[in-house]
Design an enzyme around this catalytic site. Sequence first.
Site, short mmCIF file in Angstrom:
data_model
loop_
_atom_site.label_atom_id
_atom_site.label_comp_id
_atom_site.label_asym_id
_atom_site.label_seq_id
_atom_site.Cartn_x
_atom_site.Cartn_y
_atom_site.Cartn_z
N CYS A 19 1.02 -0.96 -0.19
CA CYS A 19 -0.01 0.37 0.05
C CYS A 19 0.82 0.86 -0.09
O CYS A 19 2.14 1.18 -0.25
CB CYS A 19 -0.46 0.06 1.36
SG CYS A 19 -0.11 -0.10 2.73
N GLY A 45 -0.92 0.20 -4.23
CA GLY A 45 -2.09 0.08 -4.57
C GLY A 45 -2.86 0.11 -5.24
O GLY A 45 -3.84 1.11 -5.30
N ASN A 120 1.39 1.12 5.58
CA ASN A 120 2.33 0.80 5.11
C ASN A 120 2.64 -0.65 6.34
O ASN A 120 3.87 -0.03 6.42
CB ASN A 120 2.40 1.38 3.99
CG ASN A 120 3.56 0.91 3.24
OD1 ASN A 120 4.83 1.40 2.69
ND2 ASN A 120 3.27 0.18 2.69
N GLY A 121 2.32 -1.49 5.35
CA GLY A 121 3.75 -3.00 6.01
C GLY A 121 2.56 -4.18 6.47
O GLY A 121 2.00 -4.31 5.51
N TYR A 260 11.93 -1.92 -7.97
CA TYR A 260 10.66 -2.63 -8.30
C TYR A 260 9.31 -0.95 -7.38
O TYR A 260 8.88 -0.91 -8.73
CB TYR A 260 10.57 -3.55 -8.36
CG TYR A 260 9.19 -3.74 -9.40
CD1 TYR A 260 8.86 -4.04 -10.15
CD2 TYR A 260 8.34 -4.69 -8.74
CE1 TYR A 260 7.44 -3.38 -10.67
CE2 TYR A 260 6.99 -4.55 -8.92
CZ TYR A 260 6.64 -4.03 -10.01
OH TYR A 260 5.49 -4.39 -9.99
N ASP A 363 14.25 -7.48 -17.60
CA ASP A 363 13.44 -7.13 -16.79
C ASP A 363 14.06 -7.05 -15.20
O ASP A 363 15.21 -7.25 -15.05
CB ASP A 363 12.06 -7.95 -16.59
CG ASP A 363 11.13 -7.96 -15.99
OD1 ASP A 363 11.01 -6.98 -15.62
OD2 ASP A 363 10.25 -8.85 -16.24
#
Length: 489
Positions: A19, A45, A120-121, A260, A363
Amino acid sequence: MLTTNPFEDEYGDKLREECGVFGVFNAESAAAIVALGLHALQHRGQEAAGVTSWDGAAFHTHRAMGHVAGNFDRDDIIRALPGRVACGHVRYSTTGETALRNVQPLFAELQSGGFAVAHNGNLSNAVKLRRDLVRRGSIFQSTSDTETIIHLVATSQYRTLIDRFIDALRQIEGAYSLICMTPEGMIACRDPLGIRPLVMGKLGDATIFASETVALDVCGAEFVREVEPGELITVSESGIRSVRPFGEVRARPCVFEHVYFSRPDSVSDGRSVYDVRKAIGAELARERPVEVDMVIPVPDSGVPAAIGYAQASGIPFELGIIRSHYVGRTFIQPADNIRHLGVKLKHNANSALIRGKRIVLIDDSIVRGTTSLKIVQMMRDAGATEVHMRIASPPTRHSCFYGVDTPERAKLLAARMTVEEMAAYINADSLAFVSVDGLYRALGEQGRDALKPSHCDACFTGDYPTPLTDHDDIAVPDQFALLDERVMA
């Protein structure tokens, strides 16, 4: 094998951040600013979004499944969220079912007044804590680990809300960046290791907190600094106060933010995410060279690393795969005989460029390998004579328990195959990953210090920086273990 939804493999073949959070204190139309900030964090998210505001007399909340756009770009919804203080959340689920009751911010009326929290976590001892709380009489309304924090605050025996909040934080393990709202003001904090990110900004007289700096950019705010690991900041009419309720611990921020999760136009740990990704690509070119005609990124996350690989190797960078940005996960395939074409709606080969060429695909990671398999085959169908693959992260061999939606370890390709076996599985002429030391060199370090690593890299190394109470507890769960079974995986 293709699934019913041709995009399911793609989304299941990427590590997903749980998130993003965003908060504003002391701004006109605070909820509108939060909605704008959440737009910039949508990549963190995409299952659900929520905003809670405080107008000096009451809290107001709107939560919805789906994207920010369509749910928070309507005037009537923003008008229903009045006040100069607001916080918001965009969500993927890593604990708890995908349901409206788990959409954050979560809100409760405590003895001290209203309390809203955006998290967040992931708490690695949430199952144990929840079981204990339910036995003591707590009644949970969601299956989210975040609600555990609310109950710990509510049941704490300390007098002030801040002391109760700190008491709650001292009982939890894992990763958290939190933005909380109370009638007195806003609280922002980060776990002692700083695993998940959180930054602070200013917009005129307003104070802003966000998961990434790009969210500050989008709403025109000025970056002030990162919320430091283990720091708790309170913002009220009396001003801004910082406290550090935990002992000194060496920070271990998530290294995958650079690989990423974060947007490339963000700054993380004082470093441009874009520059780090290019540097990873350059390290990959030095470590794992290959004789080919062109370097092709797997869009969009592979683009910066591919640029770095091309520049370091001197091999031309080309857009051999074209991505459509207008196809979502809900695209309906009306018949089985065209369902297998679905992957080409998302990615399509630039055949005129590729035909007769030796190529290397870049990638960011390989999780299950399903997407890589399809992309390699697409290149061969387009006429590539050789298809090599290079990955801008080390092999992902371990699950994450800190807010990242990873499959069970048995489903991670690198956990059950050698690199050579992985290459054969995806039908590539060769496959190679950047080394762990190479990843750290791209971050400006000499390599990974085995005794004092600067980041959490557990998904690559298995070196988890916190206890994993729920994971290690192999006792048979009782009726109070209500969290999603993935926490126990």
